[in-house]
Design a protein around this motif. Structure first.
Motif, mmCIF file in Angstrom:
data_model
loop_
_atom_site.group_PDB
_atom_site.id
_atom_site.type_symbol
_atom_site.label_atom_id
_atom_site.label_comp_id
_atom_site.label_asym_id
_atom_site.label_seq_id
_atom_site.Cartn_x
_atom_site.Cartn_y
_atom_site.Cartn_z
ATOM 1 N N THR A 15 0.843 -1.200 0.000
ATOM 2 C CA THR A 15 0.000 0.000 0.000
ATOM 3 C C THR A 15 0.876 1.246 0.000
ATOM 4 O O THR A 15 1.854 1.330 0.754
ATOM 5 N N GLY A 16 0.535 2.183 -0.886
ATOM 6 C CA GLY A 16 1.275 3.432 -0.965
ATOM 7 C C GLY A 16 2.391 3.439 -1.985
ATOM 8 O O GLY A 16 2.900 4.517 -2.326
ATOM 9 N N ALA A 81 -0.568 2.882 -4.618
ATOM 10 C CA ALA A 81 -1.379 1.666 -4.680
ATOM 11 C C ALA A 81 -2.204 1.474 -3.405
ATOM 12 O O ALA A 81 -1.736 1.744 -2.286
ATOM 13 N N SER A 82 -3.417 0.989 -3.603
ATOM 14 C CA SER A 82 -4.286 0.676 -2.465
ATOM 15 C C SER A 82 -4.794 -0.758 -2.617
ATOM 16 O O SER A 82 -4.761 -1.328 -3.715
ATOM 17 N N ARG A 109 -1.403 -10.061 -12.844
ATOM 18 C CA ARG A 109 -2.185 -10.185 -11.614
ATOM 19 C C ARG A 109 -1.452 -9.410 -10.532
ATOM 20 O O ARG A 109 -0.377 -9.806 -10.094
ATOM 21 N N LEU A 110 -2.034 -8.308 -10.112
ATOM 22 C CA LEU A 110 -1.435 -7.429 -9.115
ATOM 23 C C LEU A 110 -2.095 -7.653 -7.763
ATOM 24 O O LEU A 110 -3.325 -7.629 -7.654
ATOM 25 N N THR A 111 -1.264 -7.859 -6.757
ATOM 26 C CA THR A 111 -1.739 -7.941 -5.380
ATOM 27 C C THR A 111 -1.124 -6.786 -4.601
ATOM 28 O O THR A 111 0.100 -6.602 -4.626
ATOM 29 N N VAL A 112 -1.978 -6.015 -3.934
ATOM 30 C CA VAL A 112 -1.513 -4.903 -3.105
ATOM 31 C C VAL A 112 -1.775 -5.267 -1.642
ATOM 32 O O VAL A 112 -2.929 -5.498 -1.254
ATOM 33 N N LEU A 113 -0.699 -5.347 -0.883
ATOM 34 C CA LEU A 113 -0.823 -5.771 0.527
ATOM 35 C C LEU A 113 -0.915 -4.577 1.458
ATOM 36 O O LEU A 113 -0.385 -3.498 1.148
#
Lengths: 113, 111
Positions: A15-16, A81-82, A109-113
């Motif tokens: 995130t961010g 990113a959020s 496939r993007l994962t934002v933690l």
């Protein structure tokens, strides 16, 4: 055959973070598109470009920007990113203007933690 | 939302059977397209039917278009396990570069 490539198949970010997704097509296509795909929602258009340095907002542009400095390359940028931007991102291109057949890349496939 | 809708959302059949998927759209169109997506991959264009056409064939695929009902159907005949995928319709309108995609039908073909 038209080939549309995307820089990463899988990406994990925090995130961010600022995130760049790159898309390249090798057939001198005029139009390029960025979509996100989420379960039950189908494909939703984020931005598209019909020429170098030209861009138009799609249905869900908030939180995204794009860059097209060269005809073959179209970049999607997540400025900060959020977690709700975790998704499958698909790039596509078409030969010229008009609602024509689109050629898709394999997706990121993007994962934002 | 301008998004198209497809039904059924999911379809399971045996090899050799026919599979029919339906699509409804909301605006006037120039063409209607069908795409296929294998799990976790990009979409592949299958067939395009123009607004002045009523039916089109490509191999085992048959597409119909009814502009009065704003609907289209995709028929896959003699299905194979390799046809297992998600199928999306996409409508293209005049004076726009954009396509409006449906929500997709997940087809499972059992051997």
């Amino acid at each position: 055959d038209v080939k549309v490539t995307q820089s990463s198949r899988y990406l994990v970010k925090r995130t961010g973070e600022k995130v760049f997704l790159e898309c390249v097509q090798d057939m001198d296509h005029e139009n390029m598109f960025w979509y996100r795909q989420d379960p039950g929602l189908g494909l939703r258009l984020i931005y598209f470009s019909y020429d170098v340095k030209m861009k138009e907002k799609g249905d869900i542009p908030e939180g995204y920007s794009v860059s097209r400095e060269k005809k073959e390359r179209f970049s999607l940028i997540l400025e900060s990113a959020s977690t709700n931007q975790t998704s499958m991102y698909l790039c596509a291109s078409t030969l010229d203007r008009g609602s024509n057949e689109q050629f898709f890349g394999p997706g990121t496939r993007l994962t934002v933690l | 939302s301008q998004q198209g809708e497809e039904d059924p959302q999911a379809l399971s059949i045996q090899e050799g059977e026919n599979a029919t998927m339906n699509c409804s759209y909301k605006t006037s169109i120039n063409n209607l397209q069908w795409y296929r997506q294998n799990s976790g991959r990009g979409l592949v264009h299958l067939i395009l039917i123009r607004s002045n056409e009523r039916e089109k064939h490509s191999g085992r695929l048959r597409v119909t278009l009814d502009t009065s009902k704003k609907s289209s159907s995709l028929l896959i005949t003699a299905s194979r396990a390799a046809d297992t995928a998600s199928y999306f319709c996409a409508s293209g309108s005049y004076n726009t570069d954009k396509l409006i995609f449906g929500t997709g039908t997940r087809l499972q073909v059992f051997p």
